[in-house]
Design an enzyme around this catalytic site. Structure first.
Site, PDB file in Angstrom:
ATOM      1  N   ALA A  25       1.766   4.237   3.326  1.00  0.00           N
ATOM      2  CA  ALA A  25       1.224   3.537   4.490  1.00  0.00           C
ATOM      3  C   ALA A  25       2.311   3.093   5.458  1.00  0.00           C
ATOM      4  O   ALA A  25       2.045   2.383   6.414  1.00  0.00           O
ATOM      5  CB  ALA A  25       0.409   2.329   4.028  1.00  0.00           C
ATOM      6  N   GLY A  26       3.555   3.459   5.184  1.00  0.00           N
ATOM      7  CA  GLY A  26       4.630   3.117   6.113  1.00  0.00           C
ATOM      8  C   GLY A  26       5.252   1.757   5.880  1.00  0.00           C
ATOM      9  O   GLY A  26       6.043   1.289   6.691  1.00  0.00           O
TER      10      GLY A  26
ATOM     11  N   ASP B 294      14.486   3.230   4.964  1.00  0.00           N
ATOM     12  CA  ASP B 294      13.607   2.373   4.156  1.00  0.00           C
ATOM     13  C   ASP B 294      14.390   1.652   3.064  1.00  0.00           C
ATOM     14  O   ASP B 294      14.337   0.422   2.946  1.00  0.00           O
ATOM     15  CB  ASP B 294      12.505   3.209   3.474  1.00  0.00           C
TER      16      ASP B 294
ATOM     17  N   ALA C  67      10.357   2.827  -1.755  1.00  0.00           N
ATOM     18  CA  ALA C  67      11.709   2.260  -1.732  1.00  0.00           C
ATOM     19  C   ALA C  67      11.720   0.869  -2.357  1.00  0.00           C
ATOM     20  O   ALA C  67      12.670   0.489  -3.041  1.00  0.00           O
ATOM     21  CB  ALA C  67      12.229   2.202  -0.300  1.00  0.00           C
ATOM     22  N   ALA C  68      10.641   0.104  -2.153  1.00  0.00           N
ATOM     23  CA  ALA C  68      10.597  -1.254  -2.714  1.00  0.00           C
ATOM     24  C   ALA C  68      10.458  -1.214  -4.230  1.00  0.00           C
ATOM     25  O   ALA C  68      11.098  -1.998  -4.940  1.00  0.00           O
ATOM     26  CB  ALA C  68       9.457  -2.048  -2.082  1.00  0.00           C
TER      27      ALA C  68
ATOM     28  N   PRO D 176       0.823  -1.207   0.000  1.00  0.00           N
ATOM     29  CA  PRO D 176       0.000   0.000   0.000  1.00  0.00           C
ATOM     30  C   PRO D 176       0.866   1.270   0.000  1.00  0.00           C
ATOM     31  O   PRO D 176       1.901   1.313   0.654  1.00  0.00           O
ATOM     32  CB  PRO D 176      -0.834  -0.104   1.285  1.00  0.00           C
ATOM     33  N   VAL D 177       0.430   2.259  -0.782  1.00  0.00           N
ATOM     34  CA  VAL D 177       1.215   3.493  -0.933  1.00  0.00           C
ATOM     35  C   VAL D 177       0.979   4.410   0.257  1.00  0.00           C
ATOM     36  O   VAL D 177      -0.135   4.479   0.786  1.00  0.00           O
ATOM     37  CB  VAL D 177       0.797   4.198  -2.252  1.00  0.00           C
TER      38      VAL D 177
ATOM     39  N   GLY E  54       7.022   1.021   3.072  1.00  0.00           N
ATOM     40  CA  GLY E  54       8.191   1.142   2.192  1.00  0.00           C
ATOM     41  C   GLY E  54       7.887   0.967   0.720  1.00  0.00           C
ATOM     42  O   GLY E  54       8.756   0.558  -0.053  1.00  0.00           O
TER      43      GLY E  54
HETATM   44  O1  PMV Z   1       8.431   5.744   4.769  1.00  0.00           O
HETATM   45  P1  PMV Z   1       7.833   5.604   6.134  1.00  0.00           P
HETATM   46  O2  PMV Z   1       6.478   6.182   6.247  1.00  0.00           O
HETATM   47  O3  PMV Z   1       7.989   4.230   6.675  1.00  0.00           O
HETATM   48  O4  PMV Z   1       8.691   6.526   7.128  1.00  0.00           O
HETATM   49  C1  PMV Z   1      10.055   6.470   7.201  1.00  0.00           C
HETATM   50  C2  PMV Z   1      10.525   6.815   8.561  1.00  0.00           C
HETATM   51  C3  PMV Z   1      10.723   8.275   8.921  1.00  0.00           C
HETATM   52  O5  PMV Z   1      11.603   8.256  10.021  1.00  0.00           O
HETATM   53  C4  PMV Z   1       9.421   8.921   9.327  1.00  0.00           C
HETATM   54  C5  PMV Z   1      11.337   9.076   7.784  1.00  0.00           C
HETATM   55  C6  PMV Z   1      12.761   8.678   7.462  1.00  0.00           C
HETATM   56  O6  PMV Z   1      13.211   9.024   6.373  1.00  0.00           O
HETATM   57  O7  PMV Z   1      13.447   8.064   8.284  1.00  0.00           O
END
Ligand code: PMV
Length: 322
Positions: free
Chosen positions: A107-108, A155, A113-114, A104-105, A110
């Site tokens: 949503a934490g 990430d 990055a993936a 999911p976009v 990754g």
């Molecule tokens: O990409 P997310 O939503 O998992 O967040 C990454 C973690 C943060 O610490 C909020 C940002 C970062 O670049 O470290």
């Protein structure tokens, strides 16, 4: 490779990258504190590179196919594609990149990055170039910068290495040795929350009141160090109170929305040992520490409380958590 007629048979090469969760330390990691992250194999991004007429990107999950020459200036996918081809020392000519993702976009987990990691790996596969995880992470960090503005690099690093890590900005990751695997329920709040916004708000707060924010970052750093000790010592049940403490500190930073707090409360009420948001916050995902016995009831309670989807994952198993 040639066919009988001497025509290139349109070779294609695929690669996969898996998602991730931040266990402890998000946001403070942007300011130099350590953080812990682990891969999550239940969600994946897939990329394919193949010979084509012209240069194309087919972002299937988003229903968009476009010419590379027409990509927006700050298109992270186009950047990953270009940088990876350049790294392989080849011209970007007559190639198509196809990407699909179940992550999911915003949503934490990754997603950005993936997708970039799968892209870089597929390009390297196509050209027969071997890429170390460090090189993958360095290339994908560039597209993370376009997506997030001021990323720590956690990430793309955990996704490139596909193992639990201790991450400090600007340093090579250290392996996080998981003394005893532990189970998490990851719950998607269904509220998309771009990381760039919460990271920007924390930066604004830090500029307004540096002392207060530095104290919160240091307190998060202390929680991370304590959590690392417990994880490496193989007594993960003791992580619960640290997750709750990390959540309180994230609330004080202003990155926890009501939906995050509600999901954490629902998880604890159903027997979770601790819970916190994971990633940028203000929606996105929460993670709850469970035992194999309580996992199903906690996942059920999270869904009843409004989670759109839950994933139960084992952190520290030999293969990345599935
Ligand atoms: O990409 P997310 O939503 O998992 O967040 C990454 C973690 C943060 O610490 C909020 C940002 C970062 O670049 O470290």
């Amino acid at each position: 490779m040639k066919t009988q007629k001497g025509v290139n048979p349109k070779p294609r090469h695929q690669a996969v990258a898996i998602g991730k969760v931040i266990l402890f330390g998000e946001h403070a990691v942007v300011y130099g504190q350590p953080a812990l992250a682990a891969p999550v194999a239940a969600v994946t991004a897939r990329a394919e590179v193949r010979a084509a007429r012209g240069e194309w990107i087919d972002a299937r999950t988003f229903g968009r196919r476009y010419r590379l020459s027409q990509a927006a200036e700050r298109d992270p996918l186009a950047l990953a594609f270009r940088l990876a081809v350049d790294y392989c020392g080849r011209p970007l000519h007559n190639l198509e990149l196809i990407v699909e993702s179940t992550i999911p976009v915003a949503a934490g987990l990754g997603s950005g990055a993936a997708v970039a990691t799968a892209t870089v790996r597929a390009v390297a596969e196509y050209f027969g170039v071997r890429l170390a995880p460090e090189a993958v992470a360095a290339l994908t960090f560039e597209s993370e910068k376009l997506l997030h503005g001021k990323p720590s690099g956690i990430d793309n690093t955990v996704i490139a290495h596909e193992r639990p890590i201790v991450f400090t900005k600007g340093q090579p990751p250290e392996p996080l040795r998981v003394g005893r695997p532990f189970t998490l329920v990851i719950a998607d709040s269904g509220v998309a929350s771009p990381t760039r916004i919460t990271v920007g708000d924390v930066a604004a707060g830090h500029a307004r009141d540096p002392e207060r924010y530095q104290a919160l970052f240091s307190a998060i750093g202390a929680v991370v160090n304590a959590a690392r000790e417990i994880i490496e010592g193989g007594d993960p049940v003791r992580l619960g109170p640290l997750m709750d403490e990390n959540q309180r500190l994230l609330e004080a930073l202003g990155v926890s929305a009501e939906v995050d707090a509600e999901l954490c409360a629902a998880a604890r009420a159903a027997g979770a040992l601790g819970a916190k948001l994971s990633g940028g916050g203000r929606g996105g995902n929460v993670i709850a520490l469970v035992t194999p016995e309580t996992a199903a009831q906690v996942a059920g309670a999270l869904e009843t409380a409004g989670a759109k989807r839950t994933i139960t994952t084992l952190v520290g198993s030999a293969t990345p958590s599935a």
